[in-house]
Design an enzyme around this catalytic site. Structure first.
Site, PDB file in Angstrom:
ATOM      1  N   CYS A   1     -11.181   1.715-117.011  1.00  0.00           N
ATOM      2  CA  CYS A   1     -10.342   1.320-118.154  1.00  0.00           C
ATOM      3  C   CYS A   1      -8.868   1.338-117.783  1.00  0.00           C
ATOM      4  O   CYS A   1      -8.315   2.384-117.412  1.00  0.00           O
ATOM      5  CB  CYS A   1     -10.613   2.263-119.329  1.00  0.00           C
ATOM      6  SG  CYS A   1      -9.407   2.148-120.667  1.00  0.00           S
ATOM      7  N   GLY A   2      -8.211   0.185-117.899  1.00  0.00           N
ATOM      8  CA  GLY A   2      -6.789   0.096-117.562  1.00  0.00           C
ATOM      9  C   GLY A   2      -5.915   0.956-118.452  1.00  0.00           C
ATOM     10  O   GLY A   2      -4.927   1.556-117.991  1.00  0.00           O
ATOM     11  N   HIS A   3      -6.248   1.026-119.750  1.00  0.00           N
ATOM     12  CA  HIS A   3      -5.461   1.846-120.679  1.00  0.00           C
ATOM     13  C   HIS A   3      -5.595   3.331-120.328  1.00  0.00           C
ATOM     14  O   HIS A   3      -4.629   4.095-120.448  1.00  0.00           O
ATOM     15  CB  HIS A   3      -5.909   1.601-122.114  1.00  0.00           C
ATOM     16  CG  HIS A   3      -5.797   0.169-122.547  1.00  0.00           C
ATOM     17  ND1 HIS A   3      -4.646  -0.570-122.364  1.00  0.00           N
ATOM     18  CD2 HIS A   3      -6.688  -0.664-123.142  1.00  0.00           C
ATOM     19  CE1 HIS A   3      -4.833  -1.791-122.844  1.00  0.00           C
ATOM     20  NE2 HIS A   3      -6.061  -1.871-123.300  1.00  0.00           N
ATOM     21  N   CYS A   4      -6.795   3.738-119.886  1.00  0.00           N
ATOM     22  CA  CYS A   4      -7.000   5.131-119.468  1.00  0.00           C
ATOM     23  C   CYS A   4      -6.190   5.439-118.214  1.00  0.00           C
ATOM     24  O   CYS A   4      -5.607   6.526-118.085  1.00  0.00           O
ATOM     25  CB  CYS A   4      -8.480   5.393-119.198  1.00  0.00           C
ATOM     26  SG  CYS A   4      -9.569   5.063-120.604  1.00  0.00           S
TER      27      CYS A   4
END
Length: 529
Positions: free
Chosen positions: A75-78
């Site tokens: 996950c890029g946001h993570c």
């Protein structure tokens, strides 16, 4: 019968049990919690506990306040959150704040995902005082200090208790915006409401007092909340209604309205607060602040603002700064400054002054009144129809040819509404091109795209990118929004079935357009499972 045996028997008969029994803890079932700490030491990465299905239960017992991030490695946001999350953990540890930060690899722990209802990444939950069945959803910022402050206000007091003038003055000197509740009874319901609001209003500092000398200092005879600020009017009072008490919604709106500057300059630091202000009308003055004549207009703009406080947010946009995205959103070029635009961020309707006269205090007020009276009409952005717009497999639509193509009763039209900067749009572009190539010889099917940052439609507004809509052939101007997988195979099934397909959410959240208030204005975007 000895006393130990008697005690055990009584516990059994009364149905009382610990981790070894079959009873129920007031905070939820404890039968799955180990009696001893795990044999293997729970690992830490950059100050953050790394938990799994077996160690999470132990950690909930061990730590009275535990913040847990459920993340996915892909996950890029993570990945963007990770360094800030670690900084917050270390910051709180250095301050000896009694709270622990932890993380769980979601895809590796499907049982935990189901247990806690995790459907998107990152999801962050706060567990406190042993309550592991109903954790609080984390709603704070994604930067380290914001995460830390959100937690400080949950494990400690969200407002300083002010005993005298010296403590009050020290608080006012330390911060630009301070909210002080003056309550004659600090045990009442109004104080509980005040403290509940203070827990989440992280951009303000709160204090409260019941001291008569402080009531007298500010001429107060009844419970009042005062917002002190080092700008504009300096102070705004919110008297507590003696009959209905302190209303959380009304107080929240009051604080948001009066904590904003009368005129706010748009930049990276102020943009989030502008979007989150919950003031629907934004009046933007576009100026080149390197030019003295443009700077002189700011005084007139500010002079017009006070009567519109709470109704219109006055914003200055410097066209000489890095604000090209703002200009593009309003269809402006830097050389058109100075000029004004008004937008309602709920409807996304934009308005421009019709007279084009000089910008004065009177003309600013007149422009606002013309919008609210309905005299001013909204305008729609549209590019010119490009030459050869229909020669490629993917047809190019703009505002000026959209109606003619999309609502052609002889065609099934599938349209991608995109933003040039949108990463999700770029990722699906090859599949969209392949789809258009596959159906290029089908006379009744049109595959098209429209740049929704440069073109606006009267039929509907586009609120996220990419947005995919299907316009089936036939009368009635029917529209279906496509919400399934973004690949050639699924697109093809959708078209072959005449626009019918089981709804499946895409793997990533769409991106929101500029000036669209974020759905979660604090935590930001997430990626779905």
């Amino acid at each position: 019968m000895n006393s130990q045996l008697l005690t055990v028997l009584l516990l059994f008969l009364l149905g009382v049990s610990g981790p070894w029994g079959q009873g129920q803890d007031p905070h939820g079932p404890l039968e799955d919690l180990p009696e001893e700490p795990p044999v293997e030491k729970v690992p830490k990465e950059d100050g953050v506990l790394v938990l799994n299905g077996s160690t999470l239960s132990w950690a909930l017992q061990e730590h009275s306040a535990l913040l847990v991030e459920f993340y996915a490695p892909w996950c890029g946001h993570c990945q963007a959150l990770a360094p800030e999350y670690s900084k917050a953990a270390i910051l709180l540890e250095d301050e000896s704040v009694p709270v622990t930060l932890a993380k769980v690899d979601g895809p590796a722990e499907p049982d935990l995902m189901e247990k806690f209802g995790v459907t998107e990444y990152p999801t962050i939950k706060f567990f406190q005082d042993g309550n592991h069945t109903h954790p609080e959803e984390y709603t704070g910022p994604r930067e380290a200090e914001g995460i830390a402050e959100w937690l400080r206000r949950r494990v400690g007091s969200s407002a300083a208790h002010l005993e005298d003038e010296e403590s009050l003055q020290a608080l006012l000197d330390a911060q630009d915006v301070v909210v002080v509740g003056f309550f004659q009874d600090l045990q009442g319901e109004d104080v509980a409401t005040f403290l509940a609001l203070a827990r989440d209003a992280l951009d303000m500092t709160f204090g409260l007092t019941d001291q008569p000398q402080l009531f007298k200092k500010f001429g107060l005879t009844k419970d009042t909340v005062i917002l002190f600020k080092k700008f504009d009017e300096g102070q705004a009072d919110f008297p507590v209604d003696e009959e209905t008490g302190l209303d959380l919604g009304n107080l929240s709106r009051f604080l948001v309205t009066h904590s904003m500057h009368l005129v706010t300059e748009f930049n990276q630091q102020t943009s989030r607060k502008i979007y989150a202000a919950r003031i629907l009308n934004h009046l933007l003055l576009f100026v080149n602040q390197t030019l003295a004549p443009h700077q002189e207009l700011l005084a007139s703009f500010r002079e017009a603002a006070p009567p519109f406080r709470g109704q219109v947010l006055f914003v200055v946009v410097d066209v000489a700064a890095n604000n090209d995205d703002v200009l593009q959103y309003f269809g402006l070029k830097a050389e058109e400054a100075p000029t004004m635009r008004l937008i309602n961020i709920e409807t996304t309707r934009k308005y421009a002054p019709v007279d084009g006269g000089p910008i004065t205090s009177a003309s600013v007020a007149s422009f606002c009144h013309s919008v609210f009276s309905g005299e001013a009409k909204p305008y729609l952005l549209s590019q010119e129809i490009p030459p050869g717009w229909d020669q490629r497999p993917v047809k190019i639509l703009v505002g000026k040819n959209f109606e003619q193509v999309a609502f052609d009763e002889t065609k099934n039209v599938f349209v991608k509404f995109y933003a040039p900067w949108c990463s999700h749009c770029k990722e699906m572009a090859p599949a969209w091109e392949a789809l258009a190539e596959k159906y290029r010889d089908h006379e009744d099917i049109v595959i098209a795209e429209l740049d929704a940052t440069a073109n606006e439609l009267e039929a509907f507004a586009v609120h996220s990118f990419p947005t995919l809509k299907f316009f089936p052939a036939g009368p009635g101007r029917k529209v279906t929004e496509y919400k399934s997988a973004r690949d050639l195979e699924t697109f093809s099934k959708f078209l072959d079935s005449g626009g019918e397909l089981p709804v499946e959410e895409p793997t990533e959240k769409p991106e929101t357009p500029f000036l669209e208030p974020p759905a979660n204005s604090t935590l930001g975007p997430k990626e779905e499972l």
